[in-house]
Design an enzyme around this catalytic site. Structure first.
Site, PDB file in Angstrom:
ATOM      1  N   CYS A  50      -4.315 -25.414  34.591  1.00  0.00           N
ATOM      2  CA  CYS A  50      -3.329 -25.134  33.536  1.00  0.00           C
ATOM      3  C   CYS A  50      -1.920 -25.131  34.095  1.00  0.00           C
ATOM      4  CB  CYS A  50      -3.658 -23.820  32.850  1.00  0.00           C
ATOM      5  SG  CYS A  50      -3.895 -22.458  33.989  1.00  0.00           S
ATOM      6  N   GLY A  54      -8.551 -21.287  27.966  1.00  0.00           N
ATOM      7  CA  GLY A  54      -9.065 -22.573  27.513  1.00  0.00           C
ATOM      8  C   GLY A  54      -7.954 -23.409  26.928  1.00  0.00           C
ATOM      9  N   LYS A 110     -18.851 -15.322  28.356  1.00  0.00           N
ATOM     10  CA  LYS A 110     -19.373 -16.635  27.953  1.00  0.00           C
ATOM     11  C   LYS A 110     -18.640 -17.724  28.735  1.00  0.00           C
ATOM     12  CE  LYS A 110     -18.688 -19.996  25.267  1.00  0.00           C
ATOM     13  NZ  LYS A 110     -19.228 -21.108  26.066  1.00  0.00           N
ATOM     14  N   GLU A 152      -4.906 -17.340  27.680  1.00  0.00           N
ATOM     15  CA  GLU A 152      -4.304 -18.170  28.741  1.00  0.00           C
ATOM     16  C   GLU A 152      -4.594 -19.602  28.362  1.00  0.00           C
ATOM     17  OE1 GLU A 152      -2.498 -17.093  31.051  1.00  0.00           O
ATOM     18  OE2 GLU A 152      -3.035 -14.984  31.216  1.00  0.00           O
ATOM     19  N   GLU A 173      -0.443 -32.087  26.988  1.00  0.00           N
ATOM     20  CA  GLU A 173      -1.203 -31.770  28.203  1.00  0.00           C
ATOM     21  C   GLU A 173      -2.332 -32.778  28.393  1.00  0.00           C
ATOM     22  OE1 GLU A 173      -3.924 -28.301  28.343  1.00  0.00           O
ATOM     23  OE2 GLU A 173      -2.879 -27.770  30.189  1.00  0.00           O
TER      24      GLU A 173
HETATM   25  O1  TXE Z   1     -11.723 -26.389  26.345  1.00  0.00           O
HETATM   26  P1  TXE Z   1     -12.085 -25.292  25.291  1.00  0.00           P
HETATM   27  P2  TXE Z   1     -12.248 -27.891  26.497  1.00  0.00           P
HETATM   28  C1  TXE Z   1      -7.333 -27.857  27.993  1.00  0.00           C
HETATM   29  C2  TXE Z   1      -7.300 -29.255  28.571  1.00  0.00           C
HETATM   30  C3  TXE Z   1      -8.556 -29.851  28.049  1.00  0.00           C
HETATM   31  C4  TXE Z   1      -8.643 -29.229  26.678  1.00  0.00           C
HETATM   32  C5  TXE Z   1     -10.018 -29.172  26.081  1.00  0.00           C
HETATM   33  O2  TXE Z   1      -6.167 -29.939  28.094  1.00  0.00           O
HETATM   34  O3  TXE Z   1      -8.485 -31.241  27.949  1.00  0.00           O
HETATM   35  O4  TXE Z   1      -8.176 -27.918  26.866  1.00  0.00           O
HETATM   36  O5  TXE Z   1     -10.931 -28.615  26.999  1.00  0.00           O
HETATM   37  C6  TXE Z   1     -15.061 -21.923  24.340  1.00  0.00           C
HETATM   38  N1  TXE Z   1     -14.837 -19.846  19.641  1.00  0.00           N
HETATM   39  N2  TXE Z   1      -7.842 -26.873  28.917  1.00  0.00           N
HETATM   40  O6  TXE Z   1     -12.644 -28.459  25.188  1.00  0.00           O
HETATM   41  O7  TXE Z   1     -12.730 -25.843  24.089  1.00  0.00           O
HETATM   42  C7  TXE Z   1     -15.810 -22.982  25.111  1.00  0.00           C
HETATM   43  O8  TXE Z   1     -17.183 -22.895  24.895  1.00  0.00           O
HETATM   44  C8  TXE Z   1     -15.127 -19.283  20.812  1.00  0.00           C
HETATM   45  C9  TXE Z   1      -6.888 -25.982  29.482  1.00  0.00           C
HETATM   46  O9  TXE Z   1     -13.260 -27.897  27.539  1.00  0.00           O
HETATM   47  O10 TXE Z   1     -10.844 -24.515  25.105  1.00  0.00           O
HETATM   48  C10 TXE Z   1     -15.379 -22.657  26.535  1.00  0.00           C
HETATM   49  O11 TXE Z   1     -16.166 -21.585  27.051  1.00  0.00           O
HETATM   50  N3  TXE Z   1     -15.141 -19.955  21.971  1.00  0.00           N
HETATM   51  C11 TXE Z   1      -7.524 -24.774  30.069  1.00  0.00           C
HETATM   52  C12 TXE Z   1     -13.938 -22.196  26.375  1.00  0.00           C
HETATM   53  O12 TXE Z   1     -13.803 -21.858  24.992  1.00  0.00           O
HETATM   54  C13 TXE Z   1     -14.871 -21.259  21.959  1.00  0.00           C
HETATM   55  C14 TXE Z   1      -8.804 -24.984  30.771  1.00  0.00           C
HETATM   56  C15 TXE Z   1     -12.890 -23.233  26.730  1.00  0.00           C
HETATM   57  O13 TXE Z   1     -13.177 -24.434  26.061  1.00  0.00           O
HETATM   58  C16 TXE Z   1     -14.554 -21.926  20.744  1.00  0.00           C
HETATM   59  C17 TXE Z   1      -9.676 -25.926  30.098  1.00  0.00           C
HETATM   60  C18 TXE Z   1     -14.556 -21.160  19.542  1.00  0.00           C
HETATM   61  N4  TXE Z   1     -14.263 -21.695  18.360  1.00  0.00           N
HETATM   62  C19 TXE Z   1      -9.162 -26.840  29.233  1.00  0.00           C
HETATM   63  N5  TXE Z   1     -14.340 -23.231  21.022  1.00  0.00           N
HETATM   64  C20 TXE Z   1      -6.621 -23.901  30.894  1.00  0.00           C
HETATM   65  N6  TXE Z   1      -5.780 -23.113  30.249  1.00  0.00           N
HETATM   66  O14 TXE Z   1      -6.707 -23.852  32.107  1.00  0.00           O
HETATM   67  C21 TXE Z   1     -14.494 -23.386  22.356  1.00  0.00           C
HETATM   68  N7  TXE Z   1     -14.822 -22.201  22.928  1.00  0.00           N
END
Ligand code: TXE
Length: 492
Positions: free
Chosen positions: A285, A229, A176, A251, A382
Site C-alpha cells: 500500500c 484492503g 479473517k 488501511e 492504484e
Molecule cells: O482486496 P480486497 P483485493 C488493493 C490493490 C488491489 C485491490 C483489490 O489495488 O488490486 O485492492 O485487491 C475481504 N466484506 N489492495 O480484491 O477485496 C477479502 O476477503 C468483508 C490494497 O484482493 O480489499 C480480504 O480478506 N470483507 C491493500 C480483504 O477484504 C471483505 C492490500 C481484502 O480484500 C469484503 C490488498 C466485504 N464486502 C489490495 N470484500 C493495501 N491497503 O495494502 C472483500 N473482503
C-alpha cells in the site's frame, strides 16, 4: 500431497458448516498446494459467538491487564521460535521473497512484546468533579469483539498490527485472512493455543469476502472492524459498519509520491525510488508509485533508474538472490497487465519493461513509464504492481500541488539536502507518513495509516491501541444526597 487446513473457532479446529473447501495456490509454481474450509454466515456466527462468550465470561474476562501482557509475551516468543516455518508458508502461499519474510518475521514478535508492555499502562483518569460529595473517574474498557480482515499482500504483518493491540486492550478476536493467503493465519492460530490463551479469545476463519467477511462485519455482536484492503472493499465495509454504528480502522490504498529535488544525493534517491516501487513487486500500500523528478535532473536520473531497476533479479522467491518475485494472485497479475496497456494507450513512454517476464507464470518485468502527466490514469489510480510513473516538476510549489492532487494520502517520500525544504515539505504533503531521504521506513512505535481515501485511524505505536478502547465515565456520590440539581427529589 495437498495439505488440509481447518479453522479455529472457540478453541476447536473445525470444518466449514457447509462442509465445503477451496484451494490455495503457490504463485511461483501456479499449483494448488492446500485446501481450506469455505466458511459462510453460519461459520461467521459461530466464531463471533465464541469470541463474545470469551469476552463476557470465562478466564479472559477476569484476567488482569498484566496477565494479558504475560500471554502476549509468550505469544511473541512462540512467533520467534516458529518464524522459519511461518516464513516458508508465506513464501509458498503468497510468493513473498524468503529474504524479506525472514526479516519481517524477526520483527514481528516485537508487535507482541510492544503491546504486552503497553497492556498494563493504559490508565483511566480522575478528573476533578464539579460538585461536592462526588468522586469521578474514567475506565478504559475493551471495545468488544473485533473482526480483523486482512489482505493477501502481507498477511502476518497486517494481522499482527491489529491483533496485538486488540488483545492488549482486552478485546476478543475473529480474524479473517484473504481467500488467497489464509494458510499462515491458520498456522498462527496454533501458537495462540500453545501460548495458553483461553478458547474463543482468538478465532480464525477462512473463506471469501462476500461469503464470510461481510456476515462478520454485519454481525450484531461485533463492535469493531479493523480492515486492511482495497478502496472498494474498504468503502463497502465502512458503509455496512456505519449502519450499525460500529467502530472501524481502515488501511486502504495509495498512490504515493516520491519526490526528488535537484539538491538530493542522487544515488540514494535512485535506490529509494527503486525500493519504493519494486519491493514486493509493487504490491504494497505504501509503494512510491508516482516519482516526481525536478526538471534539471530528470534525464540523468531516469537513465540511472533504468540501469538499476533493469538489473533486478526476478525468480524463485525461496532463493536469497531473488529481488522481485511473482505477482501474488492471478487477478492481480491480470490487473497489472491491463494497466500497462492503459499507460501505453494514454501515450506514456515505456522506459523499462512494460510486459510479462519471459520467466512466464505470474512474473511481470519491473516497468517504468516516463512522460506521465497528472491527468493519466496511470498517475492517479492504484495499480499495486511493479509499475512506476515518472512525472516532472519545476519547483516546490508546483510539486506540492501535484503530489496532493489525489484522493489518496497514505505516504510520501522527499529527497533533498536542504533542511528548510525538508521541514516545509513534511508539513505540506497530505499523507499519513512522510519520509525524508528514505522510503518505506516503518517501526512498531510509529503510527501507520493514511489521510483521505487511504483510510481512517492509525495502527502501531501507543495510538494503535486507542481504537480498541472505549472510555466509560463513572460518577460516585459519597455524601448521601443525589447532589444533582436536575435529578427529581421524591420524598415518600
Ligand atoms: O482486496 P480486497 P483485493 C488493493 C490493490 C488491489 C485491490 C483489490 O489495488 O488490486 O485492492 O485487491 C475481504 N466484506 N489492495 O480484491 O477485496 C477479502 O476477503 C468483508 C490494497 O484482493 O480489499 C480480504 O480478506 N470483507 C491493500 C480483504 O477484504 C471483505 C492490500 C481484502 O480484500 C469484503 C490488498 C466485504 N464486502 C489490495 N470484500 C493495501 N491497503 O495494502 C472483500 N473482503
Amino acid at each position: 500431497m495437498m495439505r488440509e487446513y481447518r479453522m479455529l473457532v472457540g478453541g476447536a479446529w473445525v470444518e466449514a458448516a457447509s462442509g465445503q473447501r477451496f484451494e490455495t495456490f503457490n504463485p511461483y509454481t501456479g499449483e494448488a498446494w492446500a485446501t481450506l474450509p469455505r466458511g459462510n454466515a453460519d461459520d461467521a456466527d459461530a466464531a463471533v459467538q465464541a469470541a463474545y462468550g470469551a469476552l463476557k465470561r470465562g478466564p479472559w474476562s477476569k484476567l488482569t491487564a498484566a496477565g494479558r501482557g504475560a500471554l502476549l509475551r509468550k505469544l511473541g516468543d512462540l512467533m520467534a521460535e516458529n518464524a522459519e516455518a511461518l516464513a516458508r508458508t508465506e513464501v509458498r502461499d503468497n510468493g513473498k521473497l524468503y529474504g524479506e519474510m525472514g526479516a519481517q518475521l524477526r520483527a514481528l514478535p516485537q508487535f507482541a512484546y510492544y503491546y504486552a508492555g503497553l497492556a498494563d499502562k493504559i490508565e483511566g483518569a480522575v478528573p476533578p468533579p464539579d460538585r461536592d460529595g462526588f468522586f469521578t473517574y474514567t475506565r478504559r474498557e475493551p471495545v468488544g469483539v473485533v473482526v480483523c480482515i486482512v489482505p493477501w499482500n502481507s498477511p502476518l504483518a497486517l494481522m499482527a498490527s491489529k491483533v496485538m493491540p486488540a488483545l492488549a486492550a482486552g478485546c476478543t478476536i475473529v480474524l479473517k485472512p484473504s481467500e488467497f493467503t489464509s494458510a499462515s493465519a491458520l498456522e498462527f492460530g496454533e501458537l495462540f493455543e500453545q501460548a495458553g490463551f483461553p478458547p474463543g479469545v482468538f478465532n480464525v476463519v477462512s473463506g471469501f469476502g462476500k461469503e464470510i467477511g461481510q456476515p462478520l462485519v454485519e454481525h450484531p455482536r461485533v463492535a469493531k472492524i479493523a480492515f486492511t484492503g482495497g478502496e472498494e472493499s474498504g468503502r463497502r465495509v465502512n458503509e455496512l459498519a456505519a449502519r450499525h454504528f460500529k467502530r472501524v480502522t481502515l488501511e486502504l490504498g495509495g498512490k504515493s509520491p516520491n519526490i526528488v529535488f535537484d539538491d538530493a544525493d542522487i544515488e540514494s534517491a535512485v535506490n529509494g525510488a527503486v525500493a519504493g516501487i519494486f519491493a514486493a513487486a509493487g504490491q504494497t500500500c505504501i509503494a512510491g508509485s508516482r516519482l516526481f523528478l525536478q526538471d534539471s535532473i530528470h534525464d540523468r536520473f531516469v537513465e540511472r533508474l533504468v540501469e538499476v531497476a533493469g538489473a533486478a533479479i526476478l525468480g524463485d522467491p525461496n532463493s536469497e538472490e531473488t529481488q522481485i518475485g511473482p505477482i501474488a494472485t492471478k487477478p492481480q497479475y491480470d490487473k497489472i497487465i491491463e494497466y500497462i496497456a492503459i499507460a501505453k494507450g494514454e501515450g506514456a513512454f515505456c522506459a523499462l519493461g512494460g510486459k510479462a517476464s519471459e520467466l512466464g507464470g505470474q512474473f511481470i518485468e519491473p516497468t517504468i513509464f516516463t512522460g506521465v502527466s497528472p491527468d493519466m490514469r496511470i498517475a492517479s489510480e492504484e495499480v499495486f504492481g511493479p509499475i512506476l510513473s515518472v512525472l516532472r516538476f519545476r519547483d516546490e510549489e508546483e510539486v506540492v500541488a501535484m503530489a496532493n492532487d489525489t484522493t489518496f494520502g497514505l505516504a510520501a517520500g522527499v529527497w533533498t539536502q536542504n533542511i528548510g525544504r525538508a521541514f516545509r515539505m513534511s508539513a505540506s504533503l497530505e499523507a499519513g507518513m512522510v519520509w525524508i531521504n528514505t522510503y518505506r521506513a516503518v517501526g512498531i512505535g510509529m503510527p501507520f495509516g493514511g489521510m483521505k481515501h487511504s483510510g481512517i485511524g492509525r495502527e502501531n505505536g501507543i495510538e494503535g491501541i486507542e481504537g480498541y478502547l472505549e472510555t466509560k465515565s463513572v460518577w460516585l456520590n459519597y455524601d448521601g444526597e443525589t447532589g444533582n440539581p436536575f435529578v427529581m427529589k421524591i420524598k415518600g
